[in-house]
Design an enzyme around this catalytic site. Structure first.
Site, PDB file in Angstrom:
ATOM      1  N   GLY A 524       0.886  -1.137   0.130  1.00  0.00           N
ATOM      2  CA  GLY A 524       0.007  -0.022  -0.147  1.00  0.00           C
ATOM      3  C   GLY A 524       0.673   1.185  -0.184  1.00  0.00           C
ATOM      4  O   GLY A 524       1.942   1.194  -0.038  1.00  0.00           O
ATOM      5  N   GLY A 527       3.254   1.015   2.817  1.00  0.00           N
ATOM      6  CA  GLY A 527       4.526   0.266   2.689  1.00  0.00           C
ATOM      7  C   GLY A 527       3.965  -1.186   2.372  1.00  0.00           C
ATOM      8  O   GLY A 527       2.947  -1.435   2.009  1.00  0.00           O
ATOM      9  N   ASP A 640      -7.667   7.443   6.076  1.00  0.00           N
ATOM     10  CA  ASP A 640      -7.341   6.867   4.826  1.00  0.00           C
ATOM     11  C   ASP A 640      -8.302   5.558   4.689  1.00  0.00           C
ATOM     12  O   ASP A 640      -7.533   4.423   4.379  1.00  0.00           O
ATOM     13  CB  ASP A 640      -5.933   6.473   4.452  1.00  0.00           C
ATOM     14  CG  ASP A 640      -5.575   6.097   2.933  1.00  0.00           C
ATOM     15  OD1 ASP A 640      -6.522   6.346   2.087  1.00  0.00           O
ATOM     16  OD2 ASP A 640      -4.500   5.651   2.888  1.00  0.00           O
TER      17      ASP A 640
END
Ligand SMILES: *[C@@H]1O[C@H](CO)[C@@H](O)[C@H](O)[C@H]1NC(C)=O
Ligand SMILES: *[C@@H]1O[C@H](CO)[C@@H](O)[C@H](O)[C@H]1NC(C)=O
Ligand SMILES: *[C@@H]1O[C@H](CO)[C@@H](O)[C@H](O)[C@H]1NC(C)=O
Ligand SMILES: *[C@@H]1O[C@H](CO)[C@@H](O)[C@H](O)[C@H]1NC(C)=O
Ligand SMILES: *[C@@H]1O[C@H](CO)[C@@H](O)[C@H](O)[C@H]1NC(C)=O
Ligand SMILES: *[C@@H]1O[C@H](CO)[C@@H](O)[C@H](O)[C@H]1NC(C)=O
Ligand SMILES: *[C@@H]1O[C@H](CO)[C@@H](O)[C@H](O)[C@H]1NC(C)=O
Ligand SMILES: *[C@@H]1O[C@H](CO)[C@@H](O)[C@H](O)[C@H]1NC(C)=O
Length: 812
Positions: A524, A527, A640
């Site tokens: 993602g 990471g 997010d």
């Protein structure tokens, strides 16, 4: 003065009448709260304040500090081992005199120890900076003066039962302590895991040279308000500005030096008026393994030739070799470091031997890393480790370190001290002492820059108190090894450690667990994620974070908070790793992967999410977010949320991941409006782009989009083939839905058309309608019009079949 007098009197009168006085006394049953920064106890003379002090954005420690200094100077702290949250935490006085610091969930993290034969009357902060709990008849049930942290105040005594322990700006304990040794001498110790080294007074001198008296029957050190210190062992010192009326403190600084400070009142700054070491390099272990302390003339750390710094921000970690030494006939050379010694770690001692013999002995011994040699008396000390290094013009003799012959060593990488004169007195009070790199051999041109710096051995100023970057990890180590360490210091036995699995992992452990990061299960923006199995057989997801610009201790602070968040709809954080440059999270492993894979995969997905599963997922995600926003800590905004960050467990229950990372991941460049944005396009609330404040409502917006996608079984932003803006597509879908919702009663066929065709029209119409309604209100442009996550949960619960209320709605 007069103008202040009347309101003050009135205020105290009101306080007296109402029975509460938040400012001078704390009465039994009352508390100080972490949320209100003015909820403090003040000493009557105004010099000291006692209350919650933030050591990071969210971590607070109950402390005493000077009310008016340029830099907040904490003189005592209670729960430095276990900071509490910025919300819901408090310190409360009980009727029996117990003073307890409680975390947001009511968990006590610190308690004082009182003999509760008498009931408490009040807690108050005295003019001396002593926090006391008074019982009936003015007896003192407990006082902070009996459990000092790193500072001794005038009129505070040091006894056999107390000690000072170095701490940094964030109150993280260091490895130095000031206490009575077993000869009853006041001594500075360098405490390692299971052994303590004395470094002051000089352990190599005898008791007469020390001018102390050992084995005195009383063990006390009295520090008076004149600035004079007298120990029972005859340790005596006197402030250079000796006299009354000066505010002073005796602090064991993080660099291991004991200093007496006086406050210059007009500018609120401290100046040093006495210190144990004029030569700071004498403090043991200052530069770590393979590090060498040099005077430039300021004390600084350098690496031994052929070594490189491990962690710039934590010099005491020392340096690592840039080479491998093997014993099988590798060609070896010795590099001489004049006027240098590595203290301790002697394998043996020889006298009257030649340099050649000494070399030979070290060469033949595989464990020998080098040796000290002084040709004055032919003494030879082979070393098993290169620790406690110091270079000083006063030192007679040299160190010869063992290096591979092939390794190039430039002359300028050999540390040498500049002469220092008696005039050199550091100004530790001045805050502007920065970490300027003072070079030994300054390059003539500056063009070679930082590379040069690394190549020729790192060197930088470590002097004074502004040792800013420190491993908070010590705190976690303490938590892990709590038993061992609390045993060392009896004054600390009040601390209750929260026992959970959250801990720090080493990089090697994680390498093992993940078989060298073989099994990648996701990637993602934050990471790569790998699957791993810990030693205790727990399956974990190991996430290597990219782009972490945060310092180590900031990172660990944030994690210490994230690590304590626990909710069934949130992925559990088991721990982290911050070895060297690595920033890794160890997370609960969730079997069925992320929602996007299950929900959006078109061709023959192994799982088709049925209606009731989808509803459960919506409800679970809402509960998880609601916990983050409301029940847990107000500050945790996910920032997010998207199907990629919603994982499904074996029962297809959702678990949100990546929460709390928004703060850690500091993306973007210098452009402020860009670096503000954390989320993913298609799920981004409009306020990210506008200048409106970012609140928890940005998650509500993203949740709205996810809700639509759960209904639709496809990405909302993927609805259009043309390269239309994702925001425009979403806007169009929302307008369509909103208009349809207005069609009161009547034809509801549009819902069935909107919902994922793979469901074959098997869905609950009431639930579906509610979800559409919710989604539309969640993606309102105006964040104030969006519901809170709590509202969302209530709405969904109201149409949850399991809750039984559904009938009532469907008949209407
Ligand atoms: C403490 O809080 C203040 C105000 O919220 C903030 O400016 C400051 O940076 C915080 N201190 C630390 C060490 O984070
Ligand atoms: C508390 O009580 C115990 C035993 O009664 C006594 O030995 C101890 O000194 C007391 N502690 C304080 C701080 O008064
Ligand atoms: C410190 O010691 C002195 C001398 O023994 C004594 O008079 C004084 O009360 C002590 N102070 C405290 C706070 O215990
Ligand atoms: C304290 O000592 C331990 C080893 O005993 C070490 O790992 C740690 O880094 C040291 N902490 C500091 C702040 O020097
Ligand atoms: C006590 O200390 C003072 C000053 O440091 C020194 O002059 C004196 O000789 C010492 N007394 C003893 C018995 O060591
Ligand atoms: C401390 O120093 C001052 C001046 O330097 C001196 O007058 C005083 O007597 C000293 N005090 C003690 C207790 O030695
Ligand atoms: C030393 O050896 C190890 C393993 O044998 C290797 O990983 C490492 O890169 C070597 N280091 C240097 C500086 O050659
Ligand atoms: C650090 O110190 C150097 C030299 O002493 C000075 O030029 C520089 O401006 C200082 N930087 C800061 C941020 O104070």
């Amino acid at each position: 003065m007069g103008t202040h007098f009347t309101p003050l009197l009135l205020l105290s009168l009101i306080h007296l009448l109402s029975g509460i006085s938040a400012h001078e006394f704390l009465l039994p049953g009352t508390s100080l709260s972490v949320e209100d920064s003015s909820d403090t106890l003040n000493s009557p003379n105004g010099a000291f304040t006692c209350g919650f002090n933030n050591i990071s954005h969210n971590a607070f420690v109950f402390s005493i500090w000077y009310t008016s200094t340029a830099e907040k100077t904490v003189v005592w702290s209670a729960n430095h081992l276990h900071p509490v949250y910025s919300w819901g935490s408090e310190v409360i006085l009980d009727t029996d005199g117990r003073l307890a610091v409680k975390d947001y969930n009511g968990q006590p993290v610190w308690e004082n120890h009182v003999n509760s034969s008498s009931s408490a009357e009040q807690a108050q902060l005295l003019d001396t900076g002593n926090l006391i709990v008074k019982g009936q008849g003015d007896i003192i049930l407990w006082q902070s003066f009996d459990s000092p942290t790193d500072t001794l105040l005038p009129n505070q005594n040091i006894t056999a039962a107390t000690k000072l322990v170095s701490a940094n700006r964030l109150l993280v304990r260091g490895n130095y302590s000031f206490r009575f040794d077993d000869e009853h001498l006041l001594t500075l110790f360098h405490d390692r895991k299971d052994i303590s080294f004395i470094y002051w007074p000089d352990p190599n001198t005898n008791i007469w040279a020390k001018q102390r008296n050992s084995f005195q029957t009383t063990t006390i050190g009295v520090f008076d308000s004149w600035g004079h210190f007298l120990g029972s062992d005859n340790l005596t010192f006197n402030a250079t500005d000796w006299g009354l009326g000066v505010m002073r403190r005796l602090t064991l600084d993080y660099d291991g030096n004991l200093r007496l400070y006086s406050l210059h009142k007009p500018n609120g700054r401290w100046s040093v008026t006495w210190m144990a070491f004029l030569r700071t390099c004498s403090v043991r272990g200052l530069c770590g393994m393979n590090g060498i302390c040099v005077y430039t003339p300021r004390p600084a750390c350098a690496c031994a030739p052929g070594h490189e710094i491990i962690d710039q921000s934590e010099r005491s970690k020392g340096c690592r070799p840039k080479f491998n030494l093997s014993c099988d006939g590798q060609e070896i050379k010795f590099v001489k470091l004049p006027s240098t010694d590595f203290r301790g770690f002697d394998q043996s001692k020889y006298t009257v031997v030649s340099l050649r013999t000494c070399k030979k002995m070290c060469l033949e011994d595989c464990n020998c890393k080098g040796f000290f040699y002084w040709n004055g008396d032919g003494s030879c000390y082979p070393k098993s480790f290169l620790g406690g290094g110091v270079t000083s013009p006063q030192l007679t003799g040299s160190i010869y370190i063992k290096l591979p012959k092939a390794l190039q060593v430039s002359r300028s990488s050999i540390p040498h001290s500049q002469p220092y004169g008696p005039k050199y007195v550091p100004k530790c009070g001045a805050k502007n002492n920065n970490f300027t790199v003072d070079f030994l051999d300054k390059p003539k041109s500056s063009q070679s820059g930082p590379k040069y710096l690394y190549f020729y051995g790192f060197l930088s100023v470590i002097f004074c108190v502004e040792v800013i970057f420190v491993a908070l990890g010590y705190w976690f180590i303490l938590r892990r090894e709590g038993k061992q360490l609390t045993g060392v210091w009896p004054a600390e036995i009040g601390y209750e450690m929260i026992t959970n699995h959250f801990r720090r992992y080493t990089y090697a452990e994680l390498q093992n667990a993940t078989r060298k990061f073989k099994d990648q299960i996701g990637r993602g923006a934050s990471g790569f994620v790998y699957k791993g199995v810990l030693k205790d057989k727990r399956a974990v997801a190991v996430k290597r974070l990219a782009d972490i610009n945060q310092g180590e201790e900031e990172f660990q602070h944030e994690l210490s908070v994230i690590g304590r968040i626990y909710h069934m709809n949130l992925v559990r954080v088991w721990g982290f790793c911050t070895d060297g440059p690595h920033r890794i999270l160890v997370l609960e492993y969730v079997e069925n992967g992320s929602l996007d894979k299950t929900l959006f995969s078109s061709k023959g997905s192994h799982i088709l999410l049925e209606w009731n599963k989808r509803f459960k997922i919506a409800l679970g995600v809402a509960k998880g977010l609601s916990y983050l926003h409301h029940e847990c800590l107000e500050w945790v905004i996910h920032c997010d949320l998207k199907p990629e960050n919603i994982l499904l467990d074996e029962k297809l229950e959702p678990k949100i991941t990546d929460f709390g990372l928004a703060k850690l991941l500091n993306r973007g460049g210098s452009n402020k409006s860009v670096s503000r944005i954390h989320g993913t396009r298609g799920y981004l609330a409009p306020e990210w782009v506008s200048s409106a404040p970012i609140t928890a409502k940005v998650d509500v917006y993203s949740f709205g989009v996810v809700l639509l996608e759960l209904l639709k079984g496809a990405r909302v932003s993927g609805a259009s083939d043309a390269d239309e803006d994702v925001e425009m597509v979403l806007g169009r879908v929302i307008r369509m839905l909103a208009e349809n919702l207005m069609l009161d009663g009547g034809e509801q066929l549009w819902i069935a058309d909107f919902i994922d065709s793979r469901l074959d029209r098997k869905f609950d119409e009431v639930q579906a309608r509610t979800m559409v309604k919710l989604a539309v209100s969640c993606v309102e442009e105006d964040s104030r019009k969006r519901p809170t996550m709590e509202n969302v949960v209530q709405m969904l619960l109201s149409v949850d079949e399991a809750s039984g209320i559904v009938q009532q709605y469907s008949t209407s």
